[in-house]
Design a protein around this motif. Structure first.
Motif, PDB file in Angstrom:
ATOM      1  N   ALA A   1       0.821  -1.216   0.000  1.00 45.65           N
ATOM      2  CA  ALA A   1       0.000   0.000   0.000  1.00 45.65           C
ATOM      3  C   ALA A   1       0.849   1.258   0.000  1.00 45.65           C
ATOM      4  O   ALA A   1       1.868   1.351   0.664  1.00 45.65           O
ATOM      5  N   SER A   2       0.407   2.197  -0.783  1.00 49.82           N
ATOM      6  CA  SER A   2       1.076   3.503  -0.805  1.00 49.82           C
ATOM      7  C   SER A   2       0.401   4.477   0.151  1.00 49.82           C
ATOM      8  O   SER A   2       0.995   5.476   0.545  1.00 49.82           O
ATOM      9  N   SER A   3      -0.871   4.211   0.508  1.00 50.33           N
ATOM     10  CA  SER A   3      -1.606   5.057   1.462  1.00 50.33           C
ATOM     11  C   SER A   3      -1.852   4.250   2.731  1.00 50.33           C
ATOM     12  O   SER A   3      -1.897   3.022   2.678  1.00 50.33           O
ATOM     13  N   PRO A   4      -2.016   4.919   3.860  1.00 46.79           N
ATOM     14  CA  PRO A   4      -2.309   4.184   5.100  1.00 46.79           C
ATOM     15  C   PRO A   4      -3.622   3.420   4.962  1.00 46.79           C
ATOM     16  O   PRO A   4      -4.610   3.973   4.471  1.00 46.79           O
ATOM     17  N   LEU A   5      -3.645   2.157   5.375  1.00 48.13           N
ATOM     18  CA  LEU A   5      -4.869   1.361   5.281  1.00 48.13           C
ATOM     19  C   LEU A   5      -5.731   1.490   6.543  1.00 48.13           C
ATOM     20  O   LEU A   5      -6.852   1.034   6.574  1.00 48.13           O
ATOM     21  N   THR A   6      -5.155   2.090   7.546  1.00 42.44           N
ATOM     22  CA  THR A   6      -5.916   2.288   8.796  1.00 42.44           C
ATOM     23  C   THR A   6      -6.836   3.489   8.622  1.00 42.44           C
ATOM     24  O   THR A   6      -6.497   4.618   8.953  1.00 42.44           O
ATOM     25  N   GLY A   7      -8.007   3.250   8.006  1.00 45.73           N
ATOM     26  CA  GLY A   7      -8.939   4.341   7.758  1.00 45.73           C
ATOM     27  C   GLY A   7      -9.714   4.700   9.018  1.00 45.73           C
ATOM     28  O   GLY A   7      -9.408   4.224  10.105  1.00 45.73           O
ATOM     29  N   PHE A   8     -10.702   5.525   8.873  1.00 49.55           N
ATOM     30  CA  PHE A   8     -11.499   5.960  10.024  1.00 49.55           C
ATOM     31  C   PHE A   8     -12.962   5.532   9.916  1.00 49.55           C
ATOM     32  O   PHE A   8     -13.789   5.882  10.720  1.00 49.55           O
TER      33      PHE A   8
END
Lengths: 257, 65
Positions: free
Chosen positions: A247-254
């Motif tokens: 992943a290039s973006s954090p996968l820990t979303g909100f």
């Protein structure tokens, strides 16, 4: 970018070497050289055909800005290659030579054994010898021993535009040989040249792909940019290839706990 | 006889390389002249005699890769 290539005591800014065969008109060559940025230019020596009104290609090459590199095309053995190189030098073409010894008319593949013999003789006579070769590690080592200034393995057969078919063998030469490895022949697209440079080739030599393009000066510039891009990529260090996604973006979303 | 670019020609007795080239309308410096495997520089054309049996090559630099 301060990243010169030093060959035979000469410092080169450009890593694109240009061949001058097959252009639709010699008058186009100065513009092609300018837009390619090439500082090393190959030429060939031939008997004059008095009926063909052949022009001396040297009338179109500004030697103040370019190193001439006569090739030994037409040579079928070391002795013939040596003879051509000596004539070219005696005629004032300088001491760079591209050794090209070919016995095979269908694929125009170089004869490594004869090439090594010619390299040894000419390097001993003070030539800056750049041998065109089939990418073979033992032959490349023998060329180093023989005094070559660089080795020039083919990407694919001359004029075929097939690209970097010999990639894995050339990669081995780049890893194992201390001399500059210049990919010569078969590069048909700027992307092929970029690929060669990305894997660490010191330079590329291109002729057919530029000379037979619809717009040769435009293609010369495209190759020049591709060579620079490939070189910058190599210097920047390509990251490793992975089988799975990373992943290039954090996968820990909100949106979820 | 002499050989010029692989073809036999009558021996041009008494001619120098310069005279021979002039007869063929070749100007000094236009082409590379090799006499018996030795390059003859333009400034030496006039003084270099052609001898019976000589091999003369008249060469030019062309485009090549």
């Amino acid at each position: 970018m301060n990243d010169p290539l030093v060959i035979g005591g000469r410092t080169l800014e450009s890593r694109l070497f240009l061949g001058t065969g097959k252009f639709p008109a010699n008058a186009m060559i100065p513009e092609v050289i300018r837009r390619s940025g090439a500082q090393v230019v190959t030429v060939a020596l031939r008997r004059v055909d008095f009926e063909a009104q052949e022009e001396n290609i040297l009338n179109y090459i500004d030697r103040k800005n370019c190193i001439l590199m006569p090739n030994t095309s037409g040579a079928r053995n070391a002795a013939e290659a040596v003879k051509i190189a000596r004539i070219a030098r005696a005629a004032g073409c300088g001491n760079w030579v591209k050794i090209e010894v070919i016995n095979d008319n269908r694929y125009l593949l170089p004869d490594n054994y004869e090439t090594i013999k010619a390299t040894e003789i000419l390097a001993g006579e003070g030539f800056v010898v750049l041998p065109y070769m089939s990418p073979d590690l033992a032959a490349a080592r023998a060329l180093v021993e023989a005094g070559a200034a660089a080795v020039m393995p083919l990407g694919s057969p001359i004029g075929s535009n097939r690209g970097l078919k010999m990639k894995e063998m050339i990669r081995i030469l780049i890893e194992e040989i201390e001399l500059p490895v210049i990919v010569d022949a078969g590069l048909g697209r700027p992307s092929h040249a970029a690929e060669a440079m990305e894997m660490g080739a010191a330079a590329v030599l291109v002729n057919t792909a530029i000379a037979t393009a619809e717009d040769p000066p435009g293609m010369a510039e495209a190759f020049s940019l591709a060579v620079r891009a490939g070189r910058l990529s190599y210097l920047a260090g390509s990251p490793e290839v992975s089988r799975y996604a990373r992943a290039s973006s954090p996968l820990t979303g909100f949106l979820r706990d | 006889m002499i050989t010029v670019n692989g073809k036999k020609e009558p021996f041009p007795e008494g001619m120098s390389v310069g005279e021979y080239m002039s007869r063929r309308n070749i100007n000094p410096g236009e082409y590379i002249v090799v006499l018996n495997d030795e390059v003859i520089k333009p400034e030496d054309w006039a003084e270099t005699p052609i001898r019976d049996g000589d091999e003369l090559q008249i060469l030019v630099m062309l485009g090549g890769g």
